[in-house]
Design an enzyme around this catalytic site. Structure first.
Site, short mmCIF file in Angstrom:
data_model
loop_
_atom_site.label_atom_id
_atom_site.label_comp_id
_atom_site.label_asym_id
_atom_site.label_seq_id
_atom_site.Cartn_x
_atom_site.Cartn_y
_atom_site.Cartn_z
N HIS A 129 0.82 -1.22 0.00
CA HIS A 129 0.00 0.00 0.00
C HIS A 129 0.85 1.27 0.00
O HIS A 129 0.37 2.35 -0.33
CB HIS A 129 -1.00 0.00 1.17
N ASP A 159 0.03 -7.49 1.40
CA ASP A 159 0.51 -6.12 1.59
C ASP A 159 2.04 -6.06 1.57
O ASP A 159 2.66 -5.32 2.34
CB ASP A 159 -0.03 -5.51 2.88
N SER A 232 5.05 2.74 7.98
CA SER A 232 4.54 1.61 7.22
C SER A 232 5.57 1.09 6.24
O SER A 232 6.15 1.85 5.46
CB SER A 232 3.28 2.03 6.47
N GLY A 288 -10.73 -24.16 -0.04
CA GLY A 288 -12.15 -23.91 -0.24
C GLY A 288 -13.02 -24.15 0.97
O GLY A 288 -14.00 -24.90 0.91
#
Length: 481
Positions: A129, A159, A232, A288
């Site tokens: 990000h 991320d 970050s 799944g």
């Protein structure tokens, strides 16, 4: 008056103790402070207190490999009701799930973040990000050298982003192992909060394998290290000076640090980095299923000796787990011998498997262990659910039920058949409410009221009720008494 003089004398003695001086009191004299001149004029460098980690050497050794990242790009959306937050802020992506996103016209933006160098020839890791939608990325070292960076790849699911700068003999960090870290261990972050380069902050690990409500499969390290916008993408170090995480998100009601920060475990990040460098993309496994955490009540209901594992709430019948025979109500206790203590650990373990690989699940079903072999498929985010708060019968559970009509069954696509019309007693206290669809009791399918009552009669004092609510499934532990 004598009482007043006594109070003054006591006050003077208290001040004397506080400043380390001595008082000379003569008959009828006011107190006079005597402070040794050396105590004022000569500063003394005190050693670190015994038992405290040597963070100074960690900062000195690793500071040169921690970089400031400056990004130029365009912002095309903002969170409705929020102040105008830059997407590069570490808390931007954590919070945007809670507010509707309103498209806005693109506006030029500049963002700041952090990163760290992992190879002497210029591989840099940071958050995805931080560099999302970047038109230009500049990496700045703490010796003031600047490099234009190329984005090799970015993976939004984890991320994690990998950059390349053209350099030689660059300083690097050492990579550690977050699995060896324990809650309560000291950790240290270096980054550029609010653009203040090479800032260090320290704290402890507050929790491990923390799942966040953003749908991420990442089992975060939670810390109380002060992390703010600009931190970050920066590294989280253990006390051996090794990187064990990438600082990624904070929890904040004000926009600033409030004691909760979250880091991506370094093993997960390095797996992503290696795939990006080697293949230019990231492949992950999936089986799944939807899962939820096991608490003590659910553990008692399923006959587990303690709360551990990931409780399967639904299975994609056409997915890998469905084809292998996994069922709702199964508890996954391990994969290929690796224990699953918390449900938040499971998605990352599965994601690390290669599509097409066979894995052996250690499963608890009908109060007994068994192994199920599953061929891993291609990644889709594993969903996890949690019980909602209760909303205010005709049986032991305290519910009035009726079969779904053909139209209701067609519209909902439900595999269950019992619609809750009224909820009271144990069910209401546990959170079951009108409109829920009851699917099973302790893993036993209940298609009508008689089967429901029979299953409840066999349940003892507790039962795990699988319900469907909207588009999600979850087990609700109920104290039947």
């Amino acid at each position: 008056m004598p009482s007043t003089r006594l109070k003054l004398s006591l006050a003077a003695l208290a001040v004397s103790a506080a400043i380390g001086g001595a008082w000379a009191l003569g008959p009828g004299q006011a107190p006079v402070a005597q402070i040794p001149p050396a105590a004022v004029t000569t500063p003394v460098a005190l050693p670190a207190p015994i038992g405290y980690p040597d963070m100074r050497s960690i900062v000195a050794a690793n500071g040169p490999a921690v970089v400031n990242i400056s990004v130029t790009g365009k912002r095309t959306e903002s969170a409705a009701g929020f102040p105008q937050l830059d997407p590069n802020d570490p808390f931007y992506h954590f919070f945007r799930q809670f507010r509707g996103m309103v498209p806005r016209e693109s506006t030029p933006t500049r963002g700041l973040g952090s990163g760290f160098i992992i190879s002497a020839d210029g591989l840099v890791m940071t958050n995805a990000h931080v560099v999302a939608d970047a038109e230009e990325v500049v990496v700045k070292l703490n010796d003031k050298r600047e490099f234009k960076a190329r984005i090799l790849g970015q993976d939004k699911a984890s991320d994690v982003a990998v950059l390349r700068i053209e350099g030689r003999n660059l300083p690097t960090v050492r990579i550690g192992n977050s699995r060896q870290a324990q809650v309560g261990d000291w950790v240290l972050a270096i980054g550029s909060p609010f653009g203040f380069e090479s800032s260090a902050s320290a704290g402890i690990i507050s929790a491990k394998s923390r799942s966040l409500p953003d749908g991420s499969y990442v089992p975060f390290l939670q810390t109380d290290v002060a992390v703010n916008p600009g931190n970050s993408g920066g590294p989280l170090f253990n006390m051996q000076g090794e990187v064990i995480g990438i600082n990624s998100q904070i929890y904040s009601r004000s926009g600033g640090f409030q004691g909760l920060s979250f880091a991506i475990p370094i093993e997960l990040a390095m797996n992503v980095q290696q795939q990006i460098v080697k293949h230019g993309k990231v492949e992950r496994g999936r089986i799944g299923i939807s899962i939820q955490e096991i608490d003590q009540s659910l553990a008692d209901s399923f006959g587990l000796s303690r709360p551990a594992g990931a409780l399967v709430t639904s299975v994609d019948k056409d997915g890998p787990a469905g084809k292998a025979g996994l069922e709702a109500g199964d508890v996954i206790l391990g994969i290929d011998g690796e224990q699953v203590e918390l449900s938040g650990e499971l998605p990352a373990i599965v994601a690390a498997k290669r599509p097409g690989e066979n894995v052996r699940l250690q499963v608890w079903r009908n109060r007994a262990p068994r192994d199920i072999v599953v061929q891993v498929g291609a990644f889709e985010e594993e969903r996890s659910t949690s019980a909602e708060a209760p909303t205010a019968g005709q049986n032991r559970l305290g519910v009035a039920v009726r079969p779904l009509t053909a139209e209701e069954k067609r519209r909902t696509g439900s595999s269950g058949n019992l619609l809750v019309e009224r909820s009271g007693g144990p069910a209401a206290r546990a959170g079951i409410r009108a409109g829920d669809i009851i699917v099973s009791v302790n893993g036993q399918a209940v298609g009508d009221a008689d089967k429901l009552n029979a299953a409840l009669a066999q349940s003892g004092k507790r039962a795990a009720i699988l319900i469907e609510r909207g588009n999600s499934r979850l087990f609700v532990p109920v104290e039947l008494g």
